[in-house]
Design a protein around this motif. Sequence first.
Motif, short mmCIF file in Angstrom:
data_model
loop_
_atom_site.label_atom_id
_atom_site.label_comp_id
_atom_site.label_asym_id
_atom_site.label_seq_id
_atom_site.Cartn_x
_atom_site.Cartn_y
_atom_site.Cartn_z
N ILE A 299 0.83 -1.21 0.00
CA ILE A 299 0.00 0.00 0.00
C ILE A 299 0.87 1.26 0.00
CG2 ILE A 299 -1.57 1.35 1.47
CD1 ILE A 299 -2.88 -0.84 -0.26
N LEU B 89 -8.56 2.82 3.52
CA LEU B 89 -7.70 3.55 2.61
C LEU B 89 -8.44 4.76 2.06
CD1 LEU B 89 -6.46 0.51 0.46
CD2 LEU B 89 -5.51 1.35 2.62
N ALA C 182 -3.68 5.43 4.87
CA ALA C 182 -3.99 4.02 5.13
C ALA C 182 -3.93 3.80 6.63
CB ALA C 182 -3.02 3.10 4.41
N ILE D 77 -8.21 7.10 -1.18
CA ILE D 77 -7.60 6.95 -2.50
C ILE D 77 -8.10 8.07 -3.42
CG2 ILE D 77 -7.44 5.42 -4.52
CD1 ILE D 77 -8.11 3.10 -2.50
N LEU E 71 -5.01 -3.14 -6.55
CA LEU E 71 -5.46 -3.33 -5.18
C LEU E 71 -6.02 -4.73 -4.93
CD1 LEU E 71 -5.78 -1.91 -2.45
CD2 LEU E 71 -8.00 -1.05 -3.24
N VAL F 236 -2.95 6.00 -3.06
CA VAL F 236 -3.39 5.85 -1.66
C VAL F 236 -2.77 6.98 -0.85
CG1 VAL F 236 -3.40 4.37 0.38
CG2 VAL F 236 -3.64 3.36 -1.90
#
Length: 156
Positions: free
Chosen positions: A89, A109, A98, A111, A127, A95
Amino acid sequence: MTDLDPFEIKILRELQRDANQTTAEVAERVGLSVSPCWRRIDRLERDGFIKKRVAIIDRRKVGLNAHVFAQVKLNAHGRANLDEFSAAIRGFPEVLDAYVLMGTTDFMLRIVARDIDAYESFFFDQLSKLPGVQEINSTVALSEIKATTELPLGQD
């Protein structure tokens, strides 16, 4: 707020509002002369209270129109899987944030993507292909009601 005097709290508030201010401007706003203000800012940086100073970019102005929150559940909760997922990640520029969660999902997350089609590509091509991913629930943000980076440091 451990180890912070009232002037340092005021300094942090000022720098959160506008980190582009000169030390003289901050000093004037918090009621200090320039040298003591500079010493306090320097200490706040050295001690990690100030992590970094950045410019906050309007994501839409740079073509990132989709804002998505994704809850990710892993199929195994071993420490190795969490670490592997976390490392992956960190490598995705889409992203922005997180978090490891307690509860029914393992990660939350935040995004950004050019549009929903770009998010869909990110979702299917990257992902969802990460090892250990069991389920992803995506929620698209329609509008932004409040967005701030300013922490509530108390009142004067």
